[in-house]
Design a protein around this motif. Structure first.
Motif, PDB file in Angstrom:
ATOM      1  N   TYR A 192       4.196  15.057   1.155  1.00 44.44           N
ATOM      2  CA  TYR A 192       4.331  15.518   2.536  1.00 44.44           C
ATOM      3  C   TYR A 192       5.513  16.463   2.735  1.00 44.44           C
ATOM      4  N   PHE A 193       6.451  16.463   1.797  1.00 47.77           N
ATOM      5  CA  PHE A 193       7.638  17.294   1.968  1.00 47.77           C
ATOM      6  C   PHE A 193       7.451  18.699   1.406  1.00 47.77           C
ATOM      7  N   ALA A 194       6.418  18.883   0.590  1.00 47.02           N
ATOM      8  CA  ALA A 194       6.041  20.220   0.097  1.00 47.02           C
ATOM      9  C   ALA A 194       4.542  20.186  -0.190  1.00 47.02           C
ATOM     10  N   PRO A 195       3.719  20.080   0.844  1.00 50.12           N
ATOM     11  CA  PRO A 195       2.275  19.881   0.657  1.00 50.12           C
ATOM     12  C   PRO A 195       1.621  21.038  -0.105  1.00 50.12           C
ATOM     13  N   THR A 196       0.798  20.688  -1.068  1.00 49.08           N
ATOM     14  CA  THR A 196       0.070  21.713  -1.815  1.00 49.08           C
ATOM     15  C   THR A 196      -0.981  22.374  -0.941  1.00 49.08           C
ATOM     16  N   LEU A 208       9.218  23.531   7.241  1.00 51.05           N
ATOM     17  CA  LEU A 208       9.108  22.082   7.417  1.00 51.05           C
ATOM     18  C   LEU A 208      10.475  21.419   7.572  1.00 51.05           C
ATOM     19  N   TRP A 209      10.494  20.394   8.391  1.00 49.38           N
ATOM     20  CA  TRP A 209      11.652  19.498   8.495  1.00 49.38           C
ATOM     21  C   TRP A 209      11.105  18.077   8.398  1.00 49.38           C
ATOM     22  N   MET A 210      11.444  17.367   7.341  1.00 48.27           N
ATOM     23  CA  MET A 210      10.966  15.996   7.140  1.00 48.27           C
ATOM     24  C   MET A 210       9.445  15.898   7.246  1.00 48.27           C
ATOM     25  N   GLY A 211       8.771  16.815   6.586  1.00 42.87           N
ATOM     26  CA  GLY A 211       7.316  16.748   6.549  1.00 42.87           C
ATOM     27  C   GLY A 211       6.599  17.243   7.779  1.00 42.87           C
ATOM     28  N   GLY A 212       7.299  17.887   8.691  1.00 44.19           N
ATOM     29  CA  GLY A 212       6.658  18.386   9.910  1.00 44.19           C
ATOM     30  C   GLY A 212       7.586  19.321  10.663  1.00 44.19           C
ATOM     31  N   CYS A 213       7.321  19.500  11.943  1.00 41.43           N
ATOM     32  CA  CYS A 213       8.190  20.352  12.761  1.00 41.43           C
ATOM     33  C   CYS A 213       9.398  19.559  13.244  1.00 41.43           C
ATOM     34  N   ARG A 214      10.438  20.266  13.600  1.00 35.63           N
ATOM     35  CA  ARG A 214      11.595  19.604  14.203  1.00 35.63           C
ATOM     36  C   ARG A 214      11.210  19.102  15.599  1.00 35.63           C
ATOM     37  N   PRO A 215      11.512  17.865  15.946  1.00 40.85           N
ATOM     38  CA  PRO A 215      11.222  17.379  17.291  1.00 40.85           C
ATOM     39  C   PRO A 215      11.860  18.239  18.380  1.00 40.85           C
ATOM     40  N   SER A 216      13.048  18.771  18.105  1.00 41.87           N
ATOM     41  CA  SER A 216      13.723  19.604  19.098  1.00 41.87           C
ATOM     42  C   SER A 216      12.977  20.902  19.358  1.00 41.87           C
ATOM     43  N   SER A 217      12.067  21.285  18.449  1.00 39.30           N
ATOM     44  CA  SER A 217      11.296  22.510  18.665  1.00 39.30           C
ATOM     45  C   SER A 217      10.355  22.362  19.858  1.00 39.30           C
ATOM     46  N   GLY A 256      -6.782  37.725  -5.537  1.00 37.27           N
ATOM     47  CA  GLY A 256      -7.757  37.652  -4.444  1.00 37.27           C
ATOM     48  C   GLY A 256      -8.016  36.226  -4.051  1.00 37.27           C
ATOM     49  N   GLY A 257      -8.871  36.035  -3.086  1.00 42.47           N
ATOM     50  CA  GLY A 257      -9.232  34.693  -2.646  1.00 42.47           C
ATOM     51  C   GLY A 257      -8.354  34.195  -1.536  1.00 42.47           C
ATOM     52  N   ASP A 258      -8.718  33.064  -1.006  1.00 41.49           N
ATOM     53  CA  ASP A 258      -7.985  32.422   0.080  1.00 41.49           C
ATOM     54  C   ASP A 258      -7.010  31.434  -0.520  1.00 41.49           C
ATOM     55  N   PRO A 259      -5.692  31.645  -0.393  1.00 46.07           N
ATOM     56  CA  PRO A 259      -4.712  30.771  -1.029  1.00 46.07           C
ATOM     57  C   PRO A 259      -4.667  29.382  -0.466  1.00 46.07           C
ATOM     58  N   GLY A 260      -5.140  29.239   0.755  1.00 43.01           N
ATOM     59  CA  GLY A 260      -4.965  27.937   1.385  1.00 43.01           C
ATOM     60  C   GLY A 260      -6.245  27.265   1.784  1.00 43.01           C
ATOM     61  N   GLY A 261      -7.387  27.875   1.569  1.00 39.52           N
ATOM     62  CA  GLY A 261      -8.614  27.249   1.971  1.00 39.52           C
ATOM     63  C   GLY A 261      -8.820  27.378   3.467  1.00 39.52           C
ATOM     64  N   GLU A 262      -9.763  26.634   4.001  1.00 38.89           N
ATOM     65  CA  GLU A 262     -10.082  26.731   5.422  1.00 38.89           C
ATOM     66  C   GLU A 262      -8.910  26.318   6.286  1.00 38.89           C
ATOM     67  N   PHE A 263      -8.317  25.170   5.922  1.00 38.14           N
ATOM     68  CA  PHE A 263      -7.141  24.702   6.656  1.00 38.14           C
ATOM     69  C   PHE A 263      -6.090  24.312   5.630  1.00 38.14           C
ATOM     70  N   SER A 264      -5.094  25.154   5.474  1.00 36.05           N
ATOM     71  CA  SER A 264      -4.066  24.849   4.475  1.00 36.05           C
ATOM     72  C   SER A 264      -2.742  24.498   5.108  1.00 36.05           C
ATOM     73  N   GLY A 265      -2.679  24.447   6.441  1.00 38.48           N
ATOM     74  CA  GLY A 265      -1.393  24.249   7.114  1.00 38.48           C
ATOM     75  C   GLY A 265      -0.835  22.882   6.923  1.00 38.48           C
ATOM     76  N   GLY A 266       0.481  22.749   7.188  1.00 38.23           N
ATOM     77  CA  GLY A 266       1.140  21.458   7.103  1.00 38.23           C
ATOM     78  C   GLY A 266       1.958  21.249   8.284  1.00 38.23           C
TER      79      GLY A 266
END
Length: 281
Positions: A74-78, A88-97, A271-281
């Motif tokens: 979760y800290f560096a998701p493939t 990323l901050w601790m596997g996600g967004c900063r709460p203060s954001s 070429g190709g899609d580096p992250g697939g359909e949904f690659s976000g974290g």
């Protein structure tokens, strides 16, 4: 060969996130429709807000359960793009954001309302000369309508949230420093083969993963608490507007990261899609 259990868990984590991203896109549409509906029903808006918050709580619970042994995923998701991992901050967004987003929306909507007012003010003279009713502000309730009491509460929440973030950041820093301690550092120094690990090292790494899983869970709790408290400060219409902006930002960051990586691959002859359909974290 990769440990099959590790591979299976990573797939579970990735599938869970893909489902979350699809749900984000669906709720973004629901929130947008709720705001554009001519006759806004506060009860229906509250129900939608509760649904969105509840879904985030469920997702955080799944992350906590799936991170108990393999939290480092979760800290560096493939399944993430490089841009998203860098933010990323601790596997996600900063709460203060969440709070910074409120400030940004307040500023931009205030500027937009002022521009509309100045434009309408120039037209009002002509409207009155023609015997028409001067133009009214049709922007409706927005972040530009935040009261002094709301702003005070949001500022207080911001200060409290940053303090909690700092505590978790210090805990993570301590764990990172521990990797240069015994037995990990000694094993790395004295082993003949690089990467050769014994039972003691594996136990130390398992403990590190467990501690990072605990921090991830605490960070998700802080994200959920901050999100809930921001929504409680806002009116129902402002809260829907805020949740919509948050989801649009999340999905946009994923898409921007994917497109940037795609351009980099093309410039390198790939070429190709580096992250697939949904690659976000």
């Amino acid at each position: 060969m990769e440990n099959p259990s590790s591979s299976n868990i990573e797939k579970l984590q990735q599938d869970c996130y893909h489902e979350w991203m699809r749900l984000q896109a669906k709720r973004m549409t629901d929130l947008k429709q709720a705001l554009t509906n001519g006759e806004k029903n506060d009860d229906e808006l509250r129900e939608l807000i509760e649904t969105v918050i509840g879904e985030f709580k469920d997702y955080a619970g799944k992350r906590s359960e799936q991170s108990r042994r393999y939290s480092s995923n979760y800290f560096a998701p493939t399944w993430n793009t490089c841009l998203e991992n860098a933010l990323l901050w601790m596997g996600g967004c900063r709460p203060s954001s969440f709070i910074r987003l409120v400030y940004a929306m307040c500023g931009s909507q205030t500027e937009l309302r002022l521009a509309n007012f100045l434009r309408n003010d120039n037209l009002d003279g002509l409207s009155m000369a023609l015997g028409e009713t001067p133009g009214l502000d049709e922007a409706g309730e927005s972040m530009s309508d935040l009261t002094p009491e709301q702003l005070y509460k949001i500022n207080e929440l911001h200060l409290k949230t940053v303090q909690e973030e700092n505590k978790l950041s210090k805990q993570a820093a301590t764990l990172q420093e521990d990797t240069a301690d015994m037995p990990i550092a000694l094993a790395a120094f004295y082993k003949e083969e690089i990467g050769e690990a014994d039972v003691e090292v594996e136990s130390a790494l398992d403990k590190y993963e467990a501690n990072m899983a605990r921090i991830l869970t605490e960070a998700d709790k802080l994200r959920l608490t901050t999100l809930t408290q921001v929504v409680e400060i806002l009116t129902v219409v402002q809260a829907v507007d805020f949740l919509l902006a948050g989801k649009k930002l999340h999905l946009s960051m994923h898409e921007w990261g994917r497109l940037r990586e795609h351009r980099r691959l093309e410039s390198c002859g790939g070429g190709g899609d580096p992250g697939g359909e949904f690659s976000g974290g």
